[in-house]
Design a protein around this motif. Sequence first.
Motif, mmCIF file in Angstrom:
data_model
loop_
_atom_site.group_PDB
_atom_site.id
_atom_site.type_symbol
_atom_site.label_atom_id
_atom_site.label_comp_id
_atom_site.label_asym_id
_atom_site.label_seq_id
_atom_site.Cartn_x
_atom_site.Cartn_y
_atom_site.Cartn_z
ATOM 1 N N TRP A 16 37.197 30.305 -10.868
ATOM 2 C CA TRP A 16 35.736 30.307 -10.787
ATOM 3 C C TRP A 16 35.137 31.677 -10.468
ATOM 4 O O TRP A 16 34.052 32.004 -10.987
ATOM 5 N N PRO A 17 35.763 32.534 -9.647
ATOM 6 C CA PRO A 17 35.155 33.850 -9.415
ATOM 7 C C PRO A 17 34.988 34.680 -10.684
ATOM 8 O O PRO A 17 33.946 35.309 -10.884
ATOM 9 N N ILE A 18 35.987 34.681 -11.558
ATOM 10 C CA ILE A 18 35.865 35.463 -12.788
ATOM 11 C C ILE A 18 34.835 34.836 -13.717
ATOM 12 O O ILE A 18 34.098 35.548 -14.422
ATOM 13 N N VAL A 19 34.736 33.503 -13.695
ATOM 14 C CA VAL A 19 33.698 32.837 -14.494
ATOM 15 C C VAL A 19 32.319 33.251 -13.995
ATOM 16 O O VAL A 19 31.417 33.550 -14.787
ATOM 17 N N GLY A 20 32.147 33.284 -12.667
ATOM 18 C CA GLY A 20 30.871 33.716 -12.114
ATOM 19 C C GLY A 20 30.557 35.163 -12.445
ATOM 20 O O GLY A 20 29.400 35.512 -12.722
ATOM 21 N N ALA A 21 31.574 36.025 -12.419
ATOM 22 C CA ALA A 21 31.361 37.436 -12.744
ATOM 23 C C ALA A 21 30.904 37.597 -14.198
ATOM 24 O O ALA A 21 30.004 38.387 -14.503
ATOM 25 N N ILE A 22 31.530 36.842 -15.096
ATOM 26 C CA ILE A 22 31.131 36.898 -16.508
ATOM 27 C C ILE A 22 29.703 36.404 -16.680
ATOM 28 O O ILE A 22 28.902 36.965 -17.435
ATOM 29 N N ALA A 23 29.360 35.333 -15.955
ATOM 30 C CA ALA A 23 28.007 34.785 -16.037
ATOM 31 C C ALA A 23 26.970 35.806 -15.582
ATOM 32 O O ALA A 23 25.945 36.017 -16.244
ATOM 33 N N LEU A 24 27.229 36.477 -14.464
ATOM 34 C CA LEU A 24 26.291 37.474 -13.961
ATOM 35 C C LEU A 24 26.208 38.679 -14.897
ATOM 36 O O LEU A 24 25.136 39.269 -15.074
ATOM 37 N N PHE A 25 27.341 39.040 -15.517
ATOM 38 C CA PHE A 25 27.345 40.144 -16.482
ATOM 39 C C PHE A 25 26.450 39.809 -17.673
ATOM 40 O O PHE A 25 25.645 40.635 -18.121
ATOM 41 N N LEU A 26 26.592 38.579 -18.194
ATOM 42 C CA LEU A 26 25.766 38.166 -19.328
ATOM 43 C C LEU A 26 24.290 38.130 -18.946
ATOM 44 O O LEU A 26 23.428 38.545 -19.721
ATOM 45 N N MET A 27 24.000 37.637 -17.739
ATOM 46 C CA MET A 27 22.605 37.555 -17.304
ATOM 47 C C MET A 27 21.985 38.941 -17.150
ATOM 48 O O MET A 27 20.852 39.180 -17.589
ATOM 49 N N ALA A 28 22.725 39.862 -16.530
ATOM 50 C CA ALA A 28 22.192 41.206 -16.312
ATOM 51 C C ALA A 28 21.966 41.931 -17.642
ATOM 52 O O ALA A 28 20.899 42.528 -17.872
ATOM 53 N N PHE A 94 20.021 42.712 0.278
ATOM 54 C CA PHE A 94 19.618 42.806 -1.130
ATOM 55 C C PHE A 94 18.107 42.942 -1.252
ATOM 56 O O PHE A 94 17.591 43.855 -1.912
ATOM 57 N N PHE A 95 17.380 42.067 -0.574
ATOM 58 C CA PHE A 95 15.927 42.134 -0.639
ATOM 59 C C PHE A 95 15.391 43.325 0.145
ATOM 60 O O PHE A 95 14.333 43.865 -0.198
ATOM 61 N N ALA A 96 16.105 43.734 1.198
ATOM 62 C CA ALA A 96 15.668 44.898 1.964
ATOM 63 C C ALA A 96 15.627 46.141 1.079
ATOM 64 O O ALA A 96 14.751 47.007 1.248
ATOM 65 N N ALA A 97 16.560 46.238 0.127
ATOM 66 C CA ALA A 97 16.577 47.386 -0.776
ATOM 67 C C ALA A 97 15.319 47.421 -1.639
ATOM 68 O O ALA A 97 14.696 48.481 -1.827
ATOM 69 N N PHE A 231 13.473 38.126 -8.695
ATOM 70 C CA PHE A 231 14.711 37.836 -7.978
ATOM 71 C C PHE A 231 14.501 36.718 -6.961
ATOM 72 O O PHE A 231 15.410 35.919 -6.715
ATOM 73 N N HIS A 232 13.322 36.660 -6.371
ATOM 74 C CA HIS A 232 13.056 35.545 -5.461
ATOM 75 C C HIS A 232 13.054 34.229 -6.221
ATOM 76 O O HIS A 232 13.595 33.224 -5.734
ATOM 77 N N GLY A 233 12.453 34.220 -7.412
ATOM 78 C CA GLY A 233 12.473 33.000 -8.220
ATOM 79 C C GLY A 233 13.890 32.567 -8.566
ATOM 80 O O GLY A 233 14.206 31.367 -8.577
ATOM 81 N N LEU A 234 14.772 33.544 -8.824
ATOM 82 C CA LEU A 234 16.173 33.224 -9.083
ATOM 83 C C LEU A 234 16.812 32.575 -7.861
ATOM 84 O O LEU A 234 17.587 31.618 -7.976
ATOM 85 N N HIS A 235 16.472 33.073 -6.699
ATOM 86 C CA HIS A 235 17.037 32.512 -5.469
ATOM 87 C C HIS A 235 16.487 31.112 -5.188
ATOM 88 O O HIS A 235 17.196 30.252 -4.670
ATOM 89 N N HIS A 272 15.662 27.887 3.865
ATOM 90 C CA HIS A 272 14.763 28.487 4.850
ATOM 91 C C HIS A 272 14.728 29.998 4.703
ATOM 92 O O HIS A 272 13.667 30.627 4.874
ATOM 93 N N PHE A 273 15.865 30.609 4.385
ATOM 94 C CA PHE A 273 15.897 32.055 4.131
ATOM 95 C C PHE A 273 15.005 32.411 2.957
ATOM 96 O O PHE A 273 14.223 33.385 3.020
ATOM 97 N N VAL A 274 15.076 31.642 1.886
ATOM 98 C CA VAL A 274 14.244 31.886 0.709
ATOM 99 C C VAL A 274 12.762 31.780 1.072
ATOM 100 O O VAL A 274 11.928 32.563 0.591
ATOM 101 N N ASP A 275 12.422 30.821 1.932
ATOM 102 C CA ASP A 275 11.031 30.668 2.356
ATOM 103 C C ASP A 275 10.551 31.878 3.148
ATOM 104 O O ASP A 275 9.421 32.348 2.961
ATOM 105 N N VAL A 276 11.394 32.394 4.043
ATOM 106 C CA VAL A 276 11.020 33.566 4.835
ATOM 107 C C VAL A 276 10.812 34.783 3.932
ATOM 108 O O VAL A 276 9.868 35.565 4.120
ATOM 109 N N VAL A 277 11.672 34.946 2.938
ATOM 110 C CA VAL A 277 11.514 36.062 1.997
ATOM 111 C C VAL A 277 10.172 35.955 1.280
ATOM 112 O O VAL A 277 9.463 36.954 1.098
#
Length: 288
Positions: A16-28, A94-97, A231-235, A272-277
């Motif tokens: 699953w980690p490599i599947v997730g990496a491929i998914a994020l690569f395609l999305m980016a 991530f959001f701090a950046a 990015f917030h919408g993605l989260h 709750h983290f997403v709400d605070v952001v």
Amino acid sequence: MSTSYQHYYVPHHSHWPIVGAIALFLMANGAAHWVNDNLWGVLALIAGFGLLLIMLFGWFGNVIEESMDGLYSRQMDQSFRQGMSWFIFSEVMFFAAFFGALFYARIISVPWLDGAGNNAMTAEILWPNFDAMWPLIKTPAGAETQAMPWDGIPLINTVILLVSSITLQFAHIGIEQKKPAQLGFFLMLTIILGACFLALQGHEYFHAYEELGLRLDSGVYGNTFFLLTGFHGLHVTLGAIFLTVIFLRIAVKGHFTPERHFGFQAAAWYWHFVDVVWLNLFVFVYVL
């Protein structure tokens, strides 16, 4: 003094980690080509998101099976809590950046272009007749846009997310007090509120593009606006997926007890983290 040994389960190798990496690569890559008007970028973005969903549900399924088989000890439970805590901390960074980029542009770059800090000559060369203001709705090329007002959809979405945190807390109380009806109702209501938020954000983006002329190429204001809110919408989307998985575990499988329900807690922490952001986004992107 006697101590009892607790076994620590080490899972098998996972694909699953490599599947997730491929998914994020395609999305980016898909997103990058999409904003440059390449049609195949949309297809890559959709394929990446679909693959990400498959990875999430598949990986969640493996962890759930291991947990229900009794393979996890108290040590493993502590590891999950630490892992989720560090994951949320990484998201904070991530959001701090991006917030840092926003504050740098507003507090340093914009005044500097107006001649602040003994940079009058340099400012005149880089951008003659520049007016320091925020939002910066005019680009050096002369293109103009409009700022997104705070008192429309953004305000409604703020209320929606605040209410969703309350409904999620009622769901948490339901699981702690063994009230399955309260748990299921308020958890489903939280998911619906999340879906409403995303639908309204999509409408906001359409309004921005078609009526306000606010786009990714609309200078630093457009860049920071879409990066932070996008990015917030993605989260929010990921958080809604987490809660949906938890709801299915409760409604279909009958998982979780008042004593053991960290899966629910982890999803709640993330929501709750997403709400605070979003509250910070609403204040610093829309209002100020």
